[in-house]
Write an enzyme that holds these catalytic residues in place. Sequence first.
Site, PDB file in Angstrom:
ATOM      1  N   THR A 173       0.847  -1.187   0.000  1.00  0.00           N
ATOM      2  CA  THR A 173       0.000   0.000   0.000  1.00  0.00           C
ATOM      3  C   THR A 173       0.891   1.249   0.000  1.00  0.00           C
ATOM      4  O   THR A 173       2.032   1.182   0.453  1.00  0.00           O
ATOM      5  CB  THR A 173      -0.816  -0.046   1.316  1.00  0.00           C
ATOM      6  OG1 THR A 173      -1.653  -1.183   1.274  1.00  0.00           O
ATOM      7  CG2 THR A 173      -1.621   1.194   1.579  1.00  0.00           C
ATOM      8  N   ARG A 201     -14.090  -7.282  -0.848  1.00  0.00           N
ATOM      9  CA  ARG A 201     -13.384  -7.080   0.436  1.00  0.00           C
ATOM     10  C   ARG A 201     -12.870  -5.635   0.519  1.00  0.00           C
ATOM     11  O   ARG A 201     -12.285  -5.110  -0.421  1.00  0.00           O
ATOM     12  CB  ARG A 201     -12.231  -8.068   0.535  1.00  0.00           C
ATOM     13  CG  ARG A 201     -11.370  -7.932   1.802  1.00  0.00           C
ATOM     14  CD  ARG A 201     -10.127  -7.108   1.564  1.00  0.00           C
ATOM     15  NE  ARG A 201      -9.201  -7.149   2.688  1.00  0.00           N
ATOM     16  CZ  ARG A 201      -8.165  -6.325   2.816  1.00  0.00           C
ATOM     17  NH1 ARG A 201      -7.925  -5.405   1.896  1.00  0.00           N
ATOM     18  NH2 ARG A 201      -7.358  -6.411   3.845  1.00  0.00           N
ATOM     19  N   VAL A 202     -13.068  -5.014   1.664  1.00  0.00           N
ATOM     20  CA  VAL A 202     -12.525  -3.677   1.911  1.00  0.00           C
ATOM     21  C   VAL A 202     -11.580  -3.772   3.096  1.00  0.00           C
ATOM     22  O   VAL A 202     -11.934  -4.352   4.127  1.00  0.00           O
ATOM     23  CB  VAL A 202     -13.661  -2.668   2.198  1.00  0.00           C
ATOM     24  CG1 VAL A 202     -13.089  -1.318   2.613  1.00  0.00           C
ATOM     25  CG2 VAL A 202     -14.556  -2.513   0.972  1.00  0.00           C
ATOM     26  N   GLY A 203     -10.392  -3.214   2.954  1.00  0.00           N
ATOM     27  CA  GLY A 203      -9.412  -3.254   4.040  1.00  0.00           C
ATOM     28  C   GLY A 203      -9.470  -2.008   4.890  1.00  0.00           C
ATOM     29  O   GLY A 203     -10.457  -1.266   4.898  1.00  0.00           O
ATOM     30  N   ASP A 204      -8.386  -1.761   5.595  1.00  0.00           N
ATOM     31  CA  ASP A 204      -8.321  -0.600   6.490  1.00  0.00           C
ATOM     32  C   ASP A 204      -8.212   0.730   5.749  1.00  0.00           C
ATOM     33  O   ASP A 204      -8.661   1.772   6.237  1.00  0.00           O
ATOM     34  CB  ASP A 204      -7.096  -0.738   7.406  1.00  0.00           C
ATOM     35  CG  ASP A 204      -5.801  -0.784   6.587  1.00  0.00           C
ATOM     36  OD1 ASP A 204      -5.640  -1.741   5.786  1.00  0.00           O
ATOM     37  OD2 ASP A 204      -4.973   0.139   6.704  1.00  0.00           O
ATOM     38  N   GLY A 224      -0.275  -2.241   6.066  1.00  0.00           N
ATOM     39  CA  GLY A 224      -0.144  -3.545   6.706  1.00  0.00           C
ATOM     40  C   GLY A 224      -1.376  -4.387   6.455  1.00  0.00           C
ATOM     41  O   GLY A 224      -2.137  -4.127   5.519  1.00  0.00           O
ATOM     42  N   GLY A 226      -4.835  -5.316   6.651  1.00  0.00           N
ATOM     43  CA  GLY A 226      -5.981  -4.473   6.958  1.00  0.00           C
ATOM     44  C   GLY A 226      -6.921  -5.013   8.014  1.00  0.00           C
ATOM     45  O   GLY A 226      -7.445  -4.261   8.844  1.00  0.00           O
TER      46      GLY A 226
HETATM   47  N1  GLY Z   1      -3.572  -2.297   4.249  1.00  0.00           N
HETATM   48  C1  GLY Z   1      -4.116  -2.636   3.011  1.00  0.00           C
HETATM   49  C2  GLY Z   1      -5.177  -3.648   3.085  1.00  0.00           C
HETATM   50  O1  GLY Z   1      -5.168  -4.520   3.952  1.00  0.00           O
HETATM   51  O2  GLY Z   1      -6.049  -3.592   2.271  1.00  0.00           O
END
Ligand code: GLY
Length: 312
Positions: A173, A201-204, A224, A226
């Site tokens: 990222t 899927r959506v991460g942090d 990192g 997410g």
């Molecule tokens: N930090 C990026 C993700 O996990 O999507």
Amino acid sequence: MKFGVIIHGGAWDIPDNAVTDHLNGVQKACNIANKLLKNGKSSLDAVEAAISVMENDSTFDAGKGSFVNQIGEVEMDAIIATEGYQFGAVCAVQNISNPIKLARLVMEKTKQHILVGKGANLFAEQMGLPFVAPESLLVGRELDRYYKIKRIPNFSAKNMFRDSRRKINGMGTVGAICLDILGKISIGVSTGGTPHKRSGRVGDTPLWGAGGYVESSVGAAATGYGEDIIKVLLTYKAVEYAKIEPSLNKAATRAITELKRVNGLGGVIMLNQNDVGFDFNTPRMAFAYQIEDTGLIVGIDPGDAKRERKDY
Ligand code: GLY
């Protein structure tokens, strides 16, 4: 300090053969932001420019070069934010080159904060952002990775953050935080997520207080795994710790320590009007920072150029 910038290019087990590209990428983004800030541009402009250049660089898992999901598609997340709780984010967006630009348009042109999937793409079209063919974001390296991962039973994306050098290489990222000469802090983060993620899927990254946060003139941007970062609200915690710790390095370290509670893996960068800081618990995190006209500092291994603030 009058102006400053800190960049990250992902916290992962970045393999040796990708180190030079990561260092070059974060250095280029840092130089671009620094030049804009020096010329009086806003921290939002500098963040957008720095993130865009990394989204266009296939070294990173953002924009061109993003990981591919389980159905062989690129879906990207991004957030941009500035002081006064202003932020815009997009999730699982496809077929645009620079999700960070779309996130900024969400912030500046809508009454909402987060747009996802089909709605985010519709908004991109309304804003006149060019639609790009899937092949322009999906690079050969990622197609190879996609087929390789498909053959691994019980593949764990999380393992790539701690130990990929002997298995499958990872990329990261991207994030940026800038301070402009008017004293305003802005942050931006952009990602293609994790390899072989579920579609949708959506991460942090696009989540306020997880992937990025700005408050009380302190900015924080995460990277990192997410799923772990979301659990501990990493960037919110980092900014809270900045209120009680004597330096941003110490605040970043305490925030990263929070990840231990969930066996989490990641990194965070931070900036305010006096200080710069970062920390990570993955084997590596690519970073660069520059305060006014002091020399550019670039690193990737733990201990690289991490210093306590003196007087900028
Ligand atoms: N930090 C990026 C993700 O996990 O999507």
